[in-house]
Design an enzyme around this catalytic site. Sequence first.
Site, PDB file in Angstrom:
ATOM      1  N   HIS A  10      34.294  78.160  20.108  1.00  0.00           N
ATOM      2  CA  HIS A  10      34.777  77.134  19.190  1.00  0.00           C
ATOM      3  C   HIS A  10      33.739  76.020  19.078  1.00  0.00           C
ATOM      4  O   HIS A  10      32.789  75.958  19.858  1.00  0.00           O
ATOM      5  CB  HIS A  10      36.059  76.483  19.745  1.00  0.00           C
ATOM      6  CG  HIS A  10      37.185  77.416  19.952  1.00  0.00           C
ATOM      7  ND1 HIS A  10      38.143  77.642  19.000  1.00  0.00           N
ATOM      8  CD2 HIS A  10      37.531  78.177  21.024  1.00  0.00           C
ATOM      9  CE1 HIS A  10      39.037  78.496  19.471  1.00  0.00           C
ATOM     10  NE2 HIS A  10      38.680  78.848  20.698  1.00  0.00           N
ATOM     11  N   TYR A  45      40.875  73.913  25.760  1.00  0.00           N
ATOM     12  CA  TYR A  45      39.816  74.869  26.074  1.00  0.00           C
ATOM     13  C   TYR A  45      39.624  74.999  27.586  1.00  0.00           C
ATOM     14  O   TYR A  45      39.989  74.110  28.353  1.00  0.00           O
ATOM     15  CB  TYR A  45      38.485  74.433  25.451  1.00  0.00           C
ATOM     16  CG  TYR A  45      38.585  74.123  23.987  1.00  0.00           C
ATOM     17  CD1 TYR A  45      38.731  75.142  23.051  1.00  0.00           C
ATOM     18  CD2 TYR A  45      38.540  72.810  23.524  1.00  0.00           C
ATOM     19  CE1 TYR A  45      38.822  74.870  21.698  1.00  0.00           C
ATOM     20  CE2 TYR A  45      38.633  72.521  22.175  1.00  0.00           C
ATOM     21  CZ  TYR A  45      38.782  73.552  21.263  1.00  0.00           C
ATOM     22  OH  TYR A  45      38.874  73.276  19.930  1.00  0.00           O
ATOM     23  N   HIS A 123      36.067  81.825  16.683  1.00  0.00           N
ATOM     24  CA  HIS A 123      37.397  81.457  16.195  1.00  0.00           C
ATOM     25  C   HIS A 123      37.569  81.888  14.743  1.00  0.00           C
ATOM     26  O   HIS A 123      38.633  82.334  14.325  1.00  0.00           O
ATOM     27  CB  HIS A 123      37.583  79.945  16.359  1.00  0.00           C
ATOM     28  CG  HIS A 123      38.963  79.460  16.093  1.00  0.00           C
ATOM     29  ND1 HIS A 123      39.237  78.131  15.930  1.00  0.00           N
ATOM     30  CD2 HIS A 123      40.150  80.096  15.953  1.00  0.00           C
ATOM     31  CE1 HIS A 123      40.534  77.978  15.706  1.00  0.00           C
ATOM     32  NE2 HIS A 123      41.112  79.160  15.713  1.00  0.00           N
ATOM     33  N   LYS A 129      38.935  79.515   9.337  1.00  0.00           N
ATOM     34  CA  LYS A 129      38.232  78.301   9.740  1.00  0.00           C
ATOM     35  C   LYS A 129      36.732  78.580   9.789  1.00  0.00           C
ATOM     36  O   LYS A 129      36.326  79.723   9.966  1.00  0.00           O
ATOM     37  CB  LYS A 129      38.693  77.867  11.134  1.00  0.00           C
ATOM     38  CG  LYS A 129      40.167  77.534  11.223  1.00  0.00           C
ATOM     39  CD  LYS A 129      40.533  77.132  12.627  1.00  0.00           C
ATOM     40  CE  LYS A 129      41.973  76.743  12.717  1.00  0.00           C
ATOM     41  NZ  LYS A 129      42.267  75.416  12.264  1.00  0.00           N
ATOM     42  N   CYS A 131      34.969  77.201  12.194  1.00  0.00           N
ATOM     43  CA  CYS A 131      34.771  77.131  13.651  1.00  0.00           C
ATOM     44  C   CYS A 131      34.409  78.498  14.226  1.00  0.00           C
ATOM     45  O   CYS A 131      35.104  79.466  13.942  1.00  0.00           O
ATOM     46  CB  CYS A 131      36.059  76.598  14.284  1.00  0.00           C
ATOM     47  SG  CYS A 131      36.076  76.584  16.081  1.00  0.00           S
TER      48      CYS A 131
END
Length: 155
Positions: A10, A45, A123, A129, A131
């Site tokens: 991420h 995380y 991700h 996304k 990310c």
Amino acid sequence: MRPIKEIYVHCDATRPEWMEGRSTDEKIAEIDRWHKGRGFRAFGYHYYISRDGDIGRGRPVEQMGAHVLGRNDYSIGVCLQGGFGSNEMDAFEDNFTSQQNDALRGLLSELQGRFPKAKVRGHNEVAAKACPGFNVRRWLRHQPPRRQNAMQSTT
């Protein structure tokens, strides 16, 4: 120990100068405040990599994270500082530092040593996304992971 099938990369989508001069622990504490504000129990995380390559620990790997909807119970989340305005097709070096590259490769190597069947993914492979701001599969093919004791370089 819970089964680990995936390791997700991420980014925190911050600007390069965000919290410049602050420790990795301070950055984790700030993101922890953001996550709690969104209703998370704590920092979502398991690992965080600052722009200088310092690796901080978030949730223990034994605990479920809060980083990929529907996949947290069997995954580990690694977050890179940076990536503001990034795109999933950017090159790693467009948004992150060489120190982060080395730290991420070392950490992933260590984690895959512990969890050899775990697949490393971005991700953006499972969510709409940008990310982590690059294509993880392409990045992994670019250069083999470097073996180093990355998990001991935590703050």
